[in-house]
Design an enzyme around this catalytic site. Structure first.
Site, PDB file in Angstrom:
ATOM      1  N   CYS A 127      -5.259   5.998  -3.328  1.00 31.52           N
ATOM      2  CA  CYS A 127      -4.574   4.700  -3.417  1.00 31.52           C
ATOM      3  C   CYS A 127      -3.193   4.956  -3.999  1.00 31.52           C
ATOM      4  O   CYS A 127      -3.074   5.353  -5.161  1.00 31.52           O
ATOM      5  CB  CYS A 127      -5.363   3.736  -4.291  1.00 31.52           C
ATOM      6  SG  CYS A 127      -4.519   2.151  -4.560  1.00 31.52           S
ATOM      7  N   GLU A 176     -10.935  -0.292  -4.761  1.00 32.03           N
ATOM      8  CA  GLU A 176      -9.927  -1.167  -4.158  1.00 32.03           C
ATOM      9  C   GLU A 176     -10.503  -2.507  -3.736  1.00 32.03           C
ATOM     10  O   GLU A 176     -11.507  -2.558  -3.011  1.00 32.03           O
ATOM     11  CB  GLU A 176      -9.289  -0.492  -2.942  1.00 32.03           C
ATOM     12  CG  GLU A 176      -8.348   0.644  -3.295  1.00 32.03           C
ATOM     13  CD  GLU A 176      -7.419   0.982  -2.155  1.00 32.03           C
ATOM     14  OE1 GLU A 176      -6.746   0.064  -1.627  1.00 32.03           O
ATOM     15  OE2 GLU A 176      -7.356   2.166  -1.776  1.00 32.03           O
ATOM     16  N   CYS A 209       0.870  -1.175   0.000  1.00 31.07           N
ATOM     17  CA  CYS A 209       0.000   0.000   0.000  1.00 31.07           C
ATOM     18  C   CYS A 209       0.906   1.223   0.000  1.00 31.07           C
ATOM     19  O   CYS A 209       1.670   1.434   0.945  1.00 31.07           O
ATOM     20  CB  CYS A 209      -0.898  -0.009   1.233  1.00 31.07           C
ATOM     21  SG  CYS A 209      -1.908   1.475   1.412  1.00 31.07           S
TER      22      CYS A 209
END
Length: 282
Positions: free
Chosen positions: A219, A209, A69
Protein backbone atom coordinates in the site's frame (compact mmCIF):
# COMPACT_ATOMS: atom_id res chain seq x y z
CA UNK A 1 -8.04 -3.12 -24.00
CA UNK A 2 -7.38 -4.03 -20.36
CA UNK A 3 -3.91 -4.02 -18.81
CA UNK A 4 -2.75 -5.50 -15.52
CA UNK A 5 -0.06 -3.59 -13.64
CA UNK A 6 1.64 -4.38 -10.35
CA UNK A 7 3.12 -1.87 -7.94
CA UNK A 8 5.24 -3.81 -5.44
CA UNK A 9 2.47 -6.38 -5.01
CA UNK A 10 -0.56 -4.10 -5.42
CA UNK A 11 -2.18 -5.25 -8.67
CA UNK A 12 -4.54 -3.14 -10.77
CA UNK A 13 -6.67 -3.40 -13.88
CA UNK A 14 -5.82 -0.30 -15.92
CA UNK A 15 -7.49 1.10 -19.02
CA UNK A 16 -7.12 4.06 -21.37
CA UNK A 17 -10.29 6.13 -21.18
CA UNK A 18 -9.21 9.06 -23.34
CA UNK A 19 -10.92 8.04 -26.56
CA UNK A 20 -13.22 5.22 -25.47
CA UNK A 21 -16.52 5.04 -23.62
CA UNK A 22 -15.55 3.48 -20.29
CA UNK A 23 -18.65 4.56 -18.35
CA UNK A 24 -19.76 0.94 -17.85
CA UNK A 25 -16.52 0.23 -15.99
CA UNK A 26 -17.40 2.74 -13.28
CA UNK A 27 -20.26 0.52 -12.10
CA UNK A 28 -19.48 -1.00 -8.69
CA UNK A 29 -20.65 -4.48 -9.71
CA UNK A 30 -18.50 -4.42 -12.85
CA UNK A 31 -15.49 -3.18 -10.90
CA UNK A 32 -15.85 -6.03 -8.42
CA UNK A 33 -16.17 -8.58 -11.22
CA UNK A 34 -13.04 -7.32 -12.97
CA UNK A 35 -10.99 -7.25 -9.78
CA UNK A 36 -11.97 -10.84 -9.00
CA UNK A 37 -11.36 -11.99 -12.58
CA UNK A 38 -7.90 -10.44 -12.76
CA UNK A 39 -7.03 -10.91 -9.08
CA UNK A 40 -6.39 -7.22 -8.47
CA UNK A 41 -6.73 -4.68 -5.67
CA UNK A 42 -8.43 -2.04 -7.77
CA UNK A 43 -9.30 -0.52 -11.13
CA UNK A 44 -7.78 2.61 -12.67
CA UNK A 45 -8.83 4.66 -15.67
CA UNK A 46 -6.44 7.05 -17.39
CA UNK A 47 -8.33 10.05 -18.73
CA UNK A 48 -7.84 13.61 -19.91
CA UNK A 49 -8.06 16.82 -17.89
CA UNK A 50 -7.14 20.41 -18.78
CA UNK A 51 -3.75 21.71 -17.72
CA UNK A 52 -2.22 18.31 -16.87
CA UNK A 53 -0.77 15.35 -18.76
CA UNK A 54 -3.60 13.03 -17.69
CA UNK A 55 -6.14 12.24 -14.98
CA UNK A 56 -6.19 9.18 -12.71
CA UNK A 57 -9.45 7.58 -11.59
CA UNK A 58 -9.07 4.93 -8.89
CA UNK A 59 -11.64 2.43 -7.59
CA UNK A 60 -11.42 -0.20 -4.86
CA UNK A 61 -12.81 -3.71 -5.50
CA UNK A 62 -16.01 -2.72 -3.69
CA UNK A 63 -16.52 0.13 -6.17
CA UNK A 64 -15.60 2.91 -3.75
CA UNK A 65 -13.37 5.73 -4.96
CA UNK A 66 -12.38 9.25 -4.04
CA UNK A 67 -9.00 8.39 -2.56
CA UNK A 68 -5.38 8.24 -3.70
CA UNK A 69 -3.39 5.05 -4.21
CA UNK A 70 0.39 5.47 -4.14
CA UNK A 71 1.25 2.19 -5.84
CA UNK A 72 -1.52 2.85 -8.34
CA UNK A 73 -0.12 6.31 -8.96
CA UNK A 74 3.26 4.88 -9.95
CA UNK A 75 1.57 2.28 -12.15
CA UNK A 76 -0.54 4.82 -14.02
CA UNK A 77 2.57 6.94 -14.68
CA UNK A 78 4.22 3.83 -16.15
CA UNK A 79 1.05 3.21 -18.17
CA UNK A 80 1.18 6.77 -19.51
CA UNK A 81 4.76 6.17 -20.63
CA UNK A 82 3.71 2.87 -22.21
CA UNK A 83 0.97 4.68 -24.16
CA UNK A 84 3.50 7.23 -25.43
CA UNK A 85 2.24 10.16 -23.34
CA UNK A 86 5.09 12.57 -22.73
CA UNK A 87 5.34 15.11 -19.89
CA UNK A 88 4.32 18.51 -21.21
CA UNK A 89 7.27 20.17 -19.46
CA UNK A 90 9.67 17.55 -20.83
CA UNK A 91 10.63 16.26 -17.38
CA UNK A 92 7.90 15.68 -14.79
CA UNK A 93 4.48 14.18 -15.41
CA UNK A 94 1.61 16.11 -13.87
CA UNK A 95 -1.70 14.40 -13.25
CA UNK A 96 -4.89 14.84 -11.28
CA UNK A 97 -5.89 12.16 -8.77
CA UNK A 98 -8.80 12.13 -6.31
CA UNK A 99 -6.68 13.95 -3.72
CA UNK A 100 -5.39 16.62 -6.08
CA UNK A 101 -2.38 17.35 -8.28
CA UNK A 102 0.61 15.02 -8.40
CA UNK A 103 3.94 15.11 -10.18
CA UNK A 104 6.14 12.15 -11.02
CA UNK A 105 9.31 11.20 -12.85
CA UNK A 106 10.42 7.93 -14.38
CA UNK A 107 13.88 7.09 -13.04
CA UNK A 108 14.21 3.85 -14.99
CA UNK A 109 12.10 2.23 -17.69
CA UNK A 110 12.04 -0.81 -19.98
CA UNK A 111 13.86 -0.89 -23.29
CA UNK A 112 10.57 -0.19 -25.06
CA UNK A 113 9.88 2.93 -22.99
CA UNK A 114 8.49 5.52 -25.36
CA UNK A 115 10.54 8.54 -24.36
CA UNK A 116 10.37 11.04 -27.18
CA UNK A 117 7.61 9.27 -29.09
CA UNK A 118 4.37 11.18 -29.69
CA UNK A 119 1.35 9.85 -27.82
CA UNK A 120 -0.28 6.94 -29.62
CA UNK A 121 2.80 5.93 -31.63
CA UNK A 122 3.76 2.89 -29.56
CA UNK A 123 4.37 -0.34 -31.41
CA UNK A 124 1.30 -2.59 -31.69
CA UNK A 125 3.28 -5.81 -31.35
CA UNK A 126 4.73 -5.20 -27.89
CA UNK A 127 3.92 -7.65 -25.14
CA UNK A 128 4.12 -7.66 -21.38
CA UNK A 129 7.13 -9.29 -19.77
CA UNK A 130 10.23 -7.70 -18.26
CA UNK A 131 8.46 -4.36 -18.52
CA UNK A 132 9.34 -2.65 -15.28
CA UNK A 133 9.65 1.00 -14.38
CA UNK A 134 11.00 2.82 -11.32
CA UNK A 135 8.83 5.85 -10.60
CA UNK A 136 9.34 8.69 -8.14
CA UNK A 137 5.92 10.04 -7.21
CA UNK A 138 5.18 13.21 -5.28
CA UNK A 139 2.42 12.64 -2.76
CA UNK A 140 0.31 15.32 -1.10
CA UNK A 141 1.70 17.36 1.78
CA UNK A 142 0.61 15.93 5.13
CA UNK A 143 -1.29 18.55 7.10
CA UNK A 144 -1.35 16.77 10.44
CA UNK A 145 -0.23 13.58 12.11
CA UNK A 146 -2.03 13.09 15.42
CA UNK A 147 -1.85 10.45 18.17
CA UNK A 148 -4.69 7.91 18.03
CA UNK A 149 -5.33 4.44 19.45
CA UNK A 150 -1.74 4.02 20.56
CA UNK A 151 -0.35 5.05 17.17
CA UNK A 152 -0.59 7.87 14.66
CA UNK A 153 -3.47 8.93 12.43
CA UNK A 154 -2.79 10.86 9.22
CA UNK A 155 -3.94 11.37 5.67
CA UNK A 156 -1.41 10.71 2.89
CA UNK A 157 -4.00 10.75 0.11
CA UNK A 158 -6.24 8.41 2.06
CA UNK A 159 -6.62 7.89 5.80
CA UNK A 160 -4.22 5.68 7.78
CA UNK A 161 -3.77 4.57 11.37
CA UNK A 162 -0.16 3.49 11.94
CA UNK A 163 0.91 1.30 14.86
CA UNK A 164 4.48 0.32 15.73
CA UNK A 165 4.95 -3.33 16.76
CA UNK A 166 7.87 -5.48 17.90
CA UNK A 167 7.01 -8.51 15.75
CA UNK A 168 5.10 -7.78 12.58
CA UNK A 169 4.71 -11.46 11.69
CA UNK A 170 2.85 -12.08 14.94
CA UNK A 171 0.07 -9.60 14.12
CA UNK A 172 -3.29 -11.23 13.44
CA UNK A 173 -4.66 -8.82 10.85
CA UNK A 174 -8.24 -10.04 11.02
CA UNK A 175 -8.65 -9.78 14.78
CA UNK A 176 -6.43 -6.72 15.31
CA UNK A 177 -6.74 -4.53 12.22
CA UNK A 178 -10.36 -5.08 11.24
CA UNK A 179 -11.89 -3.63 14.44
CA UNK A 180 -9.63 -0.58 14.11
CA UNK A 181 -10.65 -0.13 10.48
CA UNK A 182 -14.28 0.21 11.69
CA UNK A 183 -13.48 2.01 14.97
CA UNK A 184 -16.01 4.74 15.80
CA UNK A 185 -13.22 7.32 16.11
CA UNK A 186 -12.54 7.10 12.37
CA UNK A 187 -16.09 7.03 11.06
CA UNK A 188 -17.85 7.68 8.79
CA UNK A 189 -15.00 7.26 6.30
CA UNK A 190 -13.12 4.60 8.23
CA UNK A 191 -9.36 4.13 8.00
CA UNK A 192 -6.68 1.85 6.64
CA UNK A 193 -4.56 0.22 9.34
CA UNK A 194 -0.78 -0.21 9.12
CA UNK A 195 1.62 -2.10 11.35
CA UNK A 196 5.33 -1.20 11.26
CA UNK A 197 8.35 -3.00 12.65
CA UNK A 198 11.70 -1.25 12.88
CA UNK A 199 14.42 -3.63 11.68
CA UNK A 200 18.15 -3.22 10.93
CA UNK A 201 17.50 -3.32 7.19
CA UNK A 202 14.62 -0.82 7.23
CA UNK A 203 10.91 -0.59 8.02
CA UNK A 204 8.70 -3.63 7.50
CA UNK A 205 5.05 -2.79 6.89
CA UNK A 206 1.75 -4.67 6.72
CA UNK A 207 -1.52 -3.02 5.69
CA UNK A 208 -5.23 -3.76 6.12
CA UNK A 209 -7.00 -1.76 3.40
CA UNK A 210 -10.53 -0.48 3.54
CA UNK A 211 -12.37 -1.05 0.28
CA UNK A 212 -10.45 -4.29 -0.12
CA UNK A 213 -11.43 -5.25 3.44
CA UNK A 214 -8.37 -7.34 4.01
CA UNK A 215 -4.58 -7.35 3.99
CA UNK A 216 -2.89 -6.40 0.73
CA UNK A 217 0.67 -7.15 -0.34
CA UNK A 218 1.50 -3.44 -0.51
CA UNK A 219 0.00 0.00 0.00
CA UNK A 220 1.80 3.10 -1.22
CA UNK A 221 -0.10 5.63 0.87
CA UNK A 222 0.38 3.24 3.80
CA UNK A 223 4.15 3.04 3.30
CA UNK A 224 4.21 6.83 3.16
CA UNK A 225 2.15 7.05 6.35
CA UNK A 226 4.40 4.49 8.05
CA UNK A 227 7.56 6.46 7.32
CA UNK A 228 6.09 9.69 8.65
CA UNK A 229 4.70 7.98 11.76
CA UNK A 230 8.08 6.42 12.56
CA UNK A 231 9.73 9.82 12.26
CA UNK A 232 7.06 11.39 14.50
CA UNK A 233 7.66 8.63 17.05
CA UNK A 234 11.31 9.58 17.27
CA UNK A 235 12.69 7.13 14.75
CA UNK A 236 15.05 9.59 13.09
CA UNK A 237 17.86 7.15 13.73
CA UNK A 238 16.20 4.69 11.34
CA UNK A 239 16.27 7.17 8.47
CA UNK A 240 18.81 7.06 5.64
CA UNK A 241 21.60 9.65 5.88
CA UNK A 242 21.09 12.62 3.55
CA UNK A 243 22.78 15.96 3.09
CA UNK A 244 19.80 17.89 1.68
CA UNK A 245 17.77 18.16 4.88
CA UNK A 246 15.22 15.55 3.80
CA UNK A 247 14.09 12.63 5.96
CA UNK A 248 14.27 9.31 4.08
CA UNK A 249 13.29 5.74 4.93
CA UNK A 250 13.69 2.37 3.25
CA UNK A 251 10.55 0.23 3.53
CA UNK A 252 9.56 -3.30 2.62
CA UNK A 253 6.08 -4.58 1.88
CA UNK A 254 4.81 -8.15 1.96
CA UNK A 255 6.07 -9.23 -1.48
CA UNK A 256 9.62 -8.29 -0.56
CA UNK A 257 10.05 -5.20 -2.74
CA UNK A 258 11.98 -2.34 -1.17
CA UNK A 259 10.63 1.17 -1.67
CA UNK A 260 11.69 4.55 -0.34
CA UNK A 261 9.83 7.50 1.16
CA UNK A 262 11.44 10.91 1.66
CA UNK A 263 10.04 14.23 2.87
CA UNK A 264 10.91 17.53 4.49
CA UNK A 265 10.62 17.88 8.27
CA UNK A 266 7.44 19.96 7.92
CA UNK A 267 5.86 16.95 6.11
CA UNK A 268 5.85 18.69 2.74
CA UNK A 269 7.45 17.59 -0.55
CA UNK A 270 6.64 13.95 0.26
CA UNK A 271 7.88 11.44 -2.33
CA UNK A 272 7.33 7.71 -2.78
CA UNK A 273 9.76 5.83 -5.04
CA UNK A 274 9.32 2.24 -6.17
CA UNK A 275 8.57 -0.21 -8.97
CA UNK A 276 5.71 -0.45 -11.45
CA UNK A 277 5.40 -3.49 -13.68
CA UNK A 278 3.23 -4.37 -16.67
CA UNK A 279 2.04 -7.92 -15.94
CA UNK A 280 -0.36 -8.75 -18.77
CA UNK A 281 -2.36 -7.29 -21.65
CA UNK A 282 -5.90 -8.20 -22.67
Amino acid sequence: MLYKFSGAGNDFVVMDGRRADVSAFRDATRIGELCREYGTDGLMILGEAPGVDFEMEFYNPDGSGGMMCGNGGRCIVAFADYLGIRPADGELYSFLAPDGLHRASILEGPACSHAGAPAGERGSGEEAGDMRWTVRLQMIDVKECVPARGGWFLNTGTRHLVLLVDDIEAVDMESTAKPLRWDAEFQPEGTNVNFVQLAPDGLHVRTFEKGVEGETLACGTGLTAAAIAVWKTGGAGMSSPRTDGRIAYRLQCRRGDWLSVDFLPDLSSVHLTGPAELVSIG
